[in-house]
Scaffold this active site. Structure first.
Site, mmCIF file in Angstrom:
data_model
loop_
_atom_site.group_PDB
_atom_site.id
_atom_site.type_symbol
_atom_site.label_atom_id
_atom_site.label_comp_id
_atom_site.label_asym_id
_atom_site.label_seq_id
_atom_site.Cartn_x
_atom_site.Cartn_y
_atom_site.Cartn_z
ATOM 1 N N VAL A 232 2.345 -10.099 8.100
ATOM 2 C CA VAL A 232 2.905 -8.741 8.192
ATOM 3 C C VAL A 232 3.868 -8.692 9.378
ATOM 4 O O VAL A 232 4.092 -7.634 9.966
ATOM 5 C CB VAL A 232 1.801 -7.669 8.323
ATOM 6 C CG1 VAL A 232 1.071 -7.487 7.008
ATOM 7 C CG2 VAL A 232 0.803 -8.016 9.438
ATOM 8 N N ALA A 233 4.440 -9.845 9.725
ATOM 9 C CA ALA A 233 5.346 -9.957 10.870
ATOM 10 C C ALA A 233 6.784 -10.053 10.394
ATOM 11 O O ALA A 233 7.408 -9.044 10.055
ATOM 12 C CB ALA A 233 4.944 -11.157 11.721
ATOM 13 N N ARG A 234 7.317 -11.266 10.319
ATOM 14 C CA ARG A 234 8.672 -11.518 9.841
ATOM 15 C C ARG A 234 8.643 -12.792 8.995
ATOM 16 O O ARG A 234 7.967 -13.774 9.328
ATOM 17 C CB ARG A 234 9.652 -11.688 11.006
ATOM 18 C CG ARG A 234 9.978 -10.397 11.751
ATOM 19 C CD ARG A 234 10.811 -9.458 10.904
ATOM 20 N NE ARG A 234 11.234 -8.262 11.627
ATOM 21 C CZ ARG A 234 10.594 -7.100 11.601
ATOM 22 N NH1 ARG A 234 9.477 -6.994 10.889
ATOM 23 N NH2 ARG A 234 11.057 -6.066 12.256
ATOM 24 N N ASP A 257 3.709 -9.644 3.312
ATOM 25 C CA ASP A 257 4.532 -8.440 3.207
ATOM 26 C C ASP A 257 5.990 -8.756 3.523
ATOM 27 O O ASP A 257 6.870 -7.943 3.261
ATOM 28 C CB ASP A 257 4.023 -7.353 4.157
ATOM 29 C CG ASP A 257 4.780 -6.042 3.993
ATOM 30 O OD1 ASP A 257 4.917 -5.581 2.837
ATOM 31 O OD2 ASP A 257 5.230 -5.473 5.016
ATOM 32 N N GLU A 262 14.480 -12.879 2.083
ATOM 33 C CA GLU A 262 14.044 -11.519 1.780
ATOM 34 C C GLU A 262 15.251 -10.669 1.398
ATOM 35 O O GLU A 262 16.221 -10.653 2.148
ATOM 36 C CB GLU A 262 13.340 -10.921 2.992
ATOM 37 C CG GLU A 262 12.659 -9.603 2.711
ATOM 38 C CD GLU A 262 11.833 -9.106 3.889
ATOM 39 O OE1 GLU A 262 12.083 -7.960 4.335
ATOM 40 O OE2 GLU A 262 10.954 -9.866 4.364
ATOM 41 N N HIS A 281 7.816 -5.796 1.775
ATOM 42 C CA HIS A 281 8.109 -5.333 3.140
ATOM 43 C C HIS A 281 7.911 -3.819 3.265
ATOM 44 O O HIS A 281 8.836 -3.071 3.559
ATOM 45 C CB HIS A 281 9.526 -5.717 3.559
ATOM 46 C CG HIS A 281 9.676 -5.765 5.063
ATOM 47 N ND1 HIS A 281 10.608 -6.543 5.694
ATOM 48 C CD2 HIS A 281 9.004 -5.127 6.050
ATOM 49 C CE1 HIS A 281 10.528 -6.377 7.004
ATOM 50 N NE2 HIS A 281 9.547 -5.508 7.246
ATOM 51 N N VAL A 282 6.681 -3.401 3.054
ATOM 52 C CA VAL A 282 6.344 -1.976 3.092
ATOM 53 C C VAL A 282 5.332 -1.659 4.189
ATOM 54 O O VAL A 282 4.720 -0.596 4.181
ATOM 55 C CB VAL A 282 5.806 -1.494 1.720
ATOM 56 C CG1 VAL A 282 6.898 -1.536 0.668
ATOM 57 C CG2 VAL A 282 4.597 -2.333 1.275
#
Length: 319
Positions: A232-234, A257, A262, A281-282
């Site tokens: 859930v970072a990058r 995520d 992306e 990415h939410v």
């Protein structure tokens, strides 16, 4: 009088005396789809004579090029505020003397919720159940519980603490790693040893030169068989090819995520691998965002009007 540019209607905040507030909402031009957070309507950007006076700028939420490039059109700008926790997309547009503040605290609850959701969904087999629904396949069987498992949080900052708080109710053990070791938190130099103890590895660290590609083939090889990697970072923190290799082999699972590239393109193997779960990415895109973002901006405007140091400084004096 200090001119400020914010992405909220001025009447949604209590504007302190001494501030002249201008608004550019920066609403996405595309409400759904891959460009939602990277393309903004620029038709209502304030005129240049206003931009010439702005000293404090709150960037509309997202990763829009027009929103970050606007920094370069404000010659009197002293401070920039992001509404994202990450700020790597802003750094190329900064100049000497500019202060940059991030949205520390704004996304803690929402991102922590998603991290735990992805973890539980992956462990309990939810992706397989969803894929089986169209054919009516009944996948009854034994699945992993979060209870009695060990979770390693990599990047133990504000969001990491929020994740740990939510994990406490699930009867699991939590290990913590950060760039700088402190009481109860190991440093990056302990990461290799801790990986072998974790059933779940949650990534919530910033994208920097040090962390780019950190989760490579060697990192993944040190994870336990059957472990779950939750990002859930990058996206670029993880070597995507190495991840595909491990997940394809069925040795580990992944719940992401964020991805690299992306958006994840159609046909990419991560979409269909049985051990992979992808959300678009939410992490910060929930009903929790707006009230917390407004509270942060309200507090920063009050500090600005009172001549007090700004909070959440990540670049510049006080960082």
């Amino acid at each position: 009088m200090v001119d400020v540019l914010i992405p909220f209607a001025a009447d949604s905040l209590v504007v302190p005396a001494g501030l002249d507030v201008h608004v550019w909402a920066g609403e996405p031009t595309v409400r759904t789809g891959p460009d939602m957070l990277t393309s903004n309507d620029t038709s209502d950007i304030p005129a240049q004579d206003v931009l010439d006076r702005v000293e404090y700028y709150v960037i509309p939420y997202g990763f829009s090029a027009p929103a970050t490039e606007l920094i370069e059109q404000m010659p009197k700008l002293r401070a920039v505020q992001t509404l994202t926790a990450g700020y790597e997309h802003v750094l190329p547009h900064l100049r000497d003397g500019l202060t940059l503040c991030n949205a520390r605290g704004v996304h803690d609850a929402s991102t922590a919720e998603l991290a735990v959701t992805l973890t539980l969904a992956s462990l309990r087999g939810i992706p397989a159940f969803v894929r089986a629904a169209p054919t009516g396949e009944w996948l009854q069987g034994w699945y992993d519980s979060l209870a009695d498992r060990t979770v390693l949080i990599v990047g133990y900052g504000a969001i990491g603490r929020a994740i740990e708080t939510r994990l406490q109710a699930f009867e699991c053990d939590v290990l913590k790693v950060a760039r700088t070791a402190r009481e109860g938190v190991a440093g990056f130099d302990s990461l290799q040893e801790l990986l072998g103890r974790a059933d779940v590895v949650i990534l919530i660290l910033p994208l920097t030169d040090e962390t780019r590609g950190m989760v490579d083939a060697d990192f993944l090889a040190k994870m336990r068989d059957g472990a779950v990697l939750v990002n859930v970072a990058r996206g670029p923190i993880v070597d995507t090819d190495a991840l595909v290799t491990e997940v394809s082999a069925g040795r580990i699972r992944a719940a992401m995520d964020v991805t690299d590239p992306e958006p994840l393109p159609p046909g990419h193997p991560l979409w269909t691998l049985p051990g992979a779960l992808i959300s678009p990415h939410v992490g910060g895109l929930s009903s929790a965002f707006h009230p917390r973002a407004r509270r942060l901006v309200q507090a920063q405007l009050t500090r600005l009007a009172n001549g007090e140091p700004l909070a959440n400084v990540v670049v510049g004096p006080g960082a």
